[in-house]
Scaffold this motif. Structure first.
Motif, PDB file in Angstrom:
ATOM      1  N   ARG A 106       0.890  -1.290   0.044  1.00  0.00           N
ATOM      2  CA  ARG A 106      -0.069   0.059  -0.049  1.00  0.00           C
ATOM      3  C   ARG A 106       0.735   1.327  -0.156  1.00  0.00           C
ATOM      4  N   ILE A 107       0.495   2.231  -0.667  1.00  0.00           N
ATOM      5  CA  ILE A 107       0.910   3.658  -0.725  1.00  0.00           C
ATOM      6  C   ILE A 107       0.079   4.576   0.126  1.00  0.00           C
ATOM      7  N   ARG A 108      -1.233   4.428  -0.136  1.00  0.00           N
ATOM      8  CA  ARG A 108      -1.922   5.351   0.621  1.00  0.00           C
ATOM      9  C   ARG A 108      -2.351   4.940   1.894  1.00  0.00           C
ATOM     10  N   ASN A 109      -3.173   5.503   2.720  1.00  0.00           N
ATOM     11  CA  ASN A 109      -3.516   5.239   4.121  1.00  0.00           C
ATOM     12  C   ASN A 109      -4.222   3.836   4.150  1.00  0.00           C
ATOM     13  N   VAL A 110      -4.202   3.223   5.174  1.00  0.00           N
ATOM     14  CA  VAL A 110      -4.833   1.913   5.501  1.00  0.00           C
ATOM     15  C   VAL A 110      -5.984   2.057   6.467  1.00  0.00           C
TER      16      VAL A 110
END
Length: 215
Positions: A47-51
């Motif tokens: 993941r690169i975006r928030n989780v």
């Protein structure tokens, strides 16, 4: 951490920095260790975006079989079970109640019973015999998880060193920080590596002894 407010209580929209700050505030981890765990976690999750917090439980990424307190992920399921298995918790804590160390044993009560790397190794060997074989990366993650806790909550009882069993029960069985724990030091990355190595060495010793008994 969400239960105690160190990250968003709803566990949503978390950045690597949110997780790193939460780990530092909650467990008094060093900045390098906290960043290693948070950024490494994002890489494993791809993941690169928030989780959202529940995504950490996606099977085969960070999460793995042979947990000391959770059932294995059923075949075909995307996420691991989140329920704590009380029987597994009891079996884990029994590993520390061998009475092998001076001043330990059931008669002394949980405050005097400490869990150390050897106890964790014994539990990991037992659990890994019951479950599908872990790959090298997840075996290392499993040892590292406990290495962190052994370092963060290390305490002394007489000549013994380890984590009080009652603290382990409160944290791993009830998912809350031990009420009597106060940070005494910053937990660093190299110390965790050393503790994970000690667990691995002890595991190898237990396995070698089992082979010796069979031969």
């Amino acid at each position: 951490m969400a239960n105690h407010g160190y990250i968003a209580r709803d566990g949503k929209n978390l950045s690597p920095w949110d997780l790193a700050c939460g780990l530092k505030a909650c467990y008094n981890l060093s900045t390098p260790l906290a960043l290693f765990l948070s950024i490494g976690g994002f890489l494993l999750l791809r993941r690169i975006r928030n989780v959202d917090l529940h995504e950490i439980g996606r099977h085969g990424r960070i999460e793995h079989d042979a947990s000391l307190v959770h059932r294995d992920t059923p075949k075909g399921q995307k996420y691991a079970p989140i329920e704590i298995e009380r029987g597994l918790v009891d079996m884990l804590l029994v590993e520390a109640k061998t009475g092998d160390e001076e001043g330990e044993g059931l008669e002394y009560g949980d405050k005097r019973i400490l869990m150390d790397a050897t106890d964790v190794a014994r539990a990991r060997v037992r659990r890994e015999k019951q479950c599908p074989q872990l790959d090298n990366m997840h075996a290392e993650i499993a040892r590292g998880e406990m290495g962190i806790i052994l370092g963060v909550w290390e305490t002394h009882a007489g000549t013994n060193v380890g984590v009080p069993v009652e603290w382990m029960r409160e944290w791993i069985g009830h998912e809350r920080l031990p009420s009597e724990w106060k940070p005494t030091h910053v937990q660093g990355l190299l110390d965790v590596v050393s503790r994970a190595k000690a667990i691995r060495t002890a595991m190898e010793g237990f396995r070698a002894a089992e082979v010796g008994k069979k031969s």
